[in-house]
Enzyme design. Sequence first.
Site, PDB file in Angstrom:
ATOM      1  N   GLY A 170       0.860  -1.362   0.025  1.00 37.91           N
ATOM      2  CA  GLY A 170      -0.068  -0.063  -0.033  1.00 37.91           C
ATOM      3  C   GLY A 170       0.938   1.179   0.010  1.00 37.91           C
ATOM      4  O   GLY A 170       1.898   1.239  -0.795  1.00 37.91           O
ATOM      5  N   ARG A 186       2.333  -4.001  12.408  1.00 39.80           N
ATOM      6  CA  ARG A 186       1.659  -4.348  13.789  1.00 39.80           C
ATOM      7  C   ARG A 186       2.242  -5.529  14.176  1.00 39.80           C
ATOM      8  O   ARG A 186       2.334  -6.672  13.498  1.00 39.80           O
ATOM      9  CB  ARG A 186       0.149  -4.431  13.594  1.00 39.80           C
ATOM     10  CG  ARG A 186      -0.840  -3.134  13.535  1.00 39.80           C
ATOM     11  CD  ARG A 186      -0.654  -2.219  14.781  1.00 39.80           C
ATOM     12  NE  ARG A 186      -1.239  -0.893  14.630  1.00 39.80           N
ATOM     13  CZ  ARG A 186      -0.682   0.057  14.019  1.00 39.80           C
ATOM     14  NH1 ARG A 186       0.523   0.251  13.894  1.00 39.80           N
ATOM     15  NH2 ARG A 186      -1.439   1.206  14.012  1.00 39.80           N
ATOM     16  N   GLU A 202       2.229  -5.465  22.873  1.00 35.39           N
ATOM     17  CA  GLU A 202       2.606  -4.031  23.173  1.00 35.39           C
ATOM     18  C   GLU A 202       1.687  -3.336  24.131  1.00 35.39           C
ATOM     19  O   GLU A 202       0.518  -3.643  24.317  1.00 35.39           O
ATOM     20  CB  GLU A 202       2.425  -3.360  21.715  1.00 35.39           C
ATOM     21  CG  GLU A 202       3.273  -2.010  21.620  1.00 35.39           C
ATOM     22  CD  GLU A 202       3.048  -1.550  20.205  1.00 35.39           C
ATOM     23  OE1 GLU A 202       3.216  -2.395  19.435  1.00 35.39           O
ATOM     24  OE2 GLU A 202       2.824  -0.590  19.940  1.00 35.39           O
ATOM     25  N   HIS A 245       7.787   1.687  18.936  1.00 38.16           N
ATOM     26  CA  HIS A 245       6.814   2.297  18.270  1.00 38.16           C
ATOM     27  C   HIS A 245       6.722   3.636  17.765  1.00 38.16           C
ATOM     28  O   HIS A 245       5.950   4.376  18.180  1.00 38.16           O
ATOM     29  CB  HIS A 245       5.373   1.703  18.773  1.00 38.16           C
ATOM     30  CG  HIS A 245       4.227   1.487  17.789  1.00 38.16           C
ATOM     31  ND1 HIS A 245       3.271   0.711  17.972  1.00 38.16           N
ATOM     32  CD2 HIS A 245       3.977   2.066  16.395  1.00 38.16           C
ATOM     33  CE1 HIS A 245       2.302   1.020  16.921  1.00 38.16           C
ATOM     34  NE2 HIS A 245       2.751   1.633  16.278  1.00 38.16           N
TER      35      HIS A 245
HETATM   36  P1  NAP Z   1      -2.465   0.994   2.998  1.00 36.99           P
HETATM   37  O1  NAP Z   1      -2.118   1.993   2.035  1.00 36.99           O
HETATM   38  O2  NAP Z   1      -3.816   0.459   3.535  1.00 36.99           O
HETATM   39  O3  NAP Z   1      -1.530  -0.394   2.805  1.00 36.99           O
HETATM   40  C1  NAP Z   1      -1.788  -1.767   3.207  1.00 36.99           C
HETATM   41  C2  NAP Z   1      -1.704  -2.584   2.115  1.00 36.99           C
HETATM   42  O4  NAP Z   1      -1.700  -3.981   2.869  1.00 36.99           O
HETATM   43  C3  NAP Z   1      -2.355  -2.728   1.195  1.00 36.99           C
HETATM   44  O5  NAP Z   1      -1.689  -2.743  -0.192  1.00 36.99           O
HETATM   45  C4  NAP Z   1      -3.487  -3.783   1.352  1.00 36.99           C
HETATM   46  O6  NAP Z   1      -3.647  -4.464  -0.098  1.00 36.99           O
HETATM   47  C5  NAP Z   1      -2.402  -4.837   2.020  1.00 36.99           C
HETATM   48  N1  NAP Z   1      -2.850  -5.937   2.858  1.00 36.99           N
HETATM   49  C6  NAP Z   1      -4.269  -5.834   3.399  1.00 36.99           C
HETATM   50  N2  NAP Z   1      -4.232  -6.872   4.043  1.00 36.99           N
HETATM   51  C7  NAP Z   1      -3.480  -7.941   3.472  1.00 36.99           C
HETATM   52  C8  NAP Z   1      -3.233  -9.373   3.770  1.00 36.99           C
HETATM   53  N3  NAP Z   1      -4.059 -10.223   4.597  1.00 36.99           N
HETATM   54  N4  NAP Z   1      -2.296  -9.855   3.293  1.00 36.99           N
HETATM   55  C9  NAP Z   1      -1.359  -9.170   2.187  1.00 36.99           C
HETATM   56  N5  NAP Z   1      -1.494  -7.706   2.215  1.00 36.99           N
HETATM   57  C10 NAP Z   1      -2.541  -7.172   2.688  1.00 36.99           C
HETATM   58  O7  NAP Z   1      -1.644   1.254   4.559  1.00 36.99           O
HETATM   59  P2  NAP Z   1      -0.584   2.077   4.989  1.00 36.99           P
HETATM   60  O8  NAP Z   1      -0.747   3.374   5.021  1.00 36.99           O
HETATM   61  O9  NAP Z   1       0.678   1.665   4.020  1.00 36.99           O
HETATM   62  O10 NAP Z   1      -0.052   1.558   6.418  1.00 36.99           O
HETATM   63  C11 NAP Z   1       0.343  -0.039   6.679  1.00 36.99           C
HETATM   64  C12 NAP Z   1       0.308  -0.282   7.989  1.00 36.99           C
HETATM   65  O11 NAP Z   1       1.143   0.148   8.654  1.00 36.99           O
HETATM   66  C13 NAP Z   1      -1.021   0.253   8.812  1.00 36.99           C
HETATM   67  O12 NAP Z   1      -2.144  -0.461   8.744  1.00 36.99           O
HETATM   68  C14 NAP Z   1      -0.478   0.393  10.143  1.00 36.99           C
HETATM   69  O13 NAP Z   1      -1.034  -0.911  11.081  1.00 36.99           O
HETATM   70  C15 NAP Z   1       0.925   0.209   9.967  1.00 36.99           C
HETATM   71  N6  NAP Z   1       1.847   1.543  10.596  1.00 36.99           N
HETATM   72  C16 NAP Z   1       2.671   1.310  11.403  1.00 36.99           C
HETATM   73  C17 NAP Z   1       3.119   2.434  11.916  1.00 36.99           C
HETATM   74  C18 NAP Z   1       4.086   2.647  12.919  1.00 36.99           C
HETATM   75  O14 NAP Z   1       4.328   3.599  13.848  1.00 36.99           O
HETATM   76  N7  NAP Z   1       5.138   1.485  13.220  1.00 36.99           N
HETATM   77  C19 NAP Z   1       2.971   3.872  11.268  1.00 36.99           C
HETATM   78  C20 NAP Z   1       2.046   3.799  10.302  1.00 36.99           C
HETATM   79  C21 NAP Z   1       1.504   2.723   9.955  1.00 36.99           C
HETATM   80  P3  NAP Z   1      -4.599  -4.093  -0.968  1.00 36.99           P
HETATM   81  O15 NAP Z   1      -4.007  -2.639  -1.565  1.00 36.99           O
HETATM   82  O16 NAP Z   1      -4.506  -4.972  -2.297  1.00 36.99           O
HETATM   83  O17 NAP Z   1      -6.049  -3.753  -0.457  1.00 36.99           O
END
Ligand code: NAP
Length: 314
Positions: free
Chosen positions: A154, A231, A260, A278
């Site tokens: 994503g 996560r 966590e 985090h």
């Molecule tokens: P995003 O744009 O929604 O990207 C998530 C991607 O994961 C999408 O491409 C989605 O596929 C894919 N996906 C969903 N379920 C899946 C599965 N079961 N198997 C394989 N791929 C799957 O979200 P983002 O903005 O990149 O953020 C991603 C995640 O990073 C967040 O949800 C959050 O938990 C984490 N995060 C962590 C921090 C931190 O502080 N460490 C900060 C920000 C975010 P499709 O596009 O095909 O639907």
Amino acid sequence: MKVFVTKKIPEIGINYLKERGFEVNVREEEGIIPDNQLIEALKKYDGIISMLSDNLSKEVLKHAEKTRVISNYAVGYNNIDVEYAREKGIIVTNTPDVLTYATAELAFGLMLSASRRIVEGDRFTREGKFKGWEPLLFLGKTLDNATVGIVGMGRIGQKFAEMLSGFNVKIIYYSKTKKDLPYKFVDFETLLKESDLISLHLPLTKESKHMFTENEFEKMKDGVVFINTARGAIVKESDLIKALKKGKIAFAGLDVYEFEPEISDELKKMQNVVILPHIGSATEKARNDMSMLVAKNIEAVLRGGKAITPVNQV
Ligand code: NAP
């Protein structure tokens, strides 16, 4: 209209709301907000700015009376029962895009510091153990000619891939859907088998919980590098520890944990793991932008308009 913020966030968004006539109360206490305080807030406030650590489960949300919008100060919203919130007529919003660069950047930092043993080397040097250049000191893994496997292509996954463009790597990815991108889309099994380094960028959902267990680690190459800034619960932490002990995973870089803020003692003792508290989105810019976005989402909904970045529809 009254807004409750469950933890201190950068002032910029709070001031934005106050300047527009909202009454904003920020919880000053340390630590994660207990459920009873959340329940109280859901009865009294029109809008809540919540943190990713806040438990907005069905059990808590069922007490909601006044709240019309929950503006989560995070892009992930696995802490909220979004479907139940919809049934209760509560709009839930998140903070996409504004933290993409910061989080991809941190994954990048973890990748280099774990595989090139930067944190370990720093500790060693500070402890006065450096006695001169050594041919066998802190040999790590290189990205040169490596296959990098991205899980979840994503916003953050794509930015991470983009940041790798200066390195001599082959990028493969597994995501829910194939994207129109210059990287090879593979099935999950292939990604596990072919990657020298795996980085997670998918959300925590019912489907992705424990997507990485002993079974998946066993399929990986020996000596793989594993990075998780997504996560914690996507990975079964006890199995990750086993894989690290066996050397199946040579190095890991972690920003998030299954239980966590608890982190397994074993993990904390391991030298080949870089552990961070985090801080994926923790840059001044990202956190200020997140503050503005949560505020603008609150404003939009409470003024009767459409949320800017909703994750449900009511
Ligand atoms: P995003 O744009 O929604 O990207 C998530 C991607 O994961 C999408 O491409 C989605 O596929 C894919 N996906 C969903 N379920 C899946 C599965 N079961 N198997 C394989 N791929 C799957 O979200 P983002 O903005 O990149 O953020 C991603 C995640 O990073 C967040 O949800 C959050 O938990 C984490 N995060 C962590 C921090 C931190 O502080 N460490 C900060 C920000 C975010 P499709 O596009 O095909 O639907």
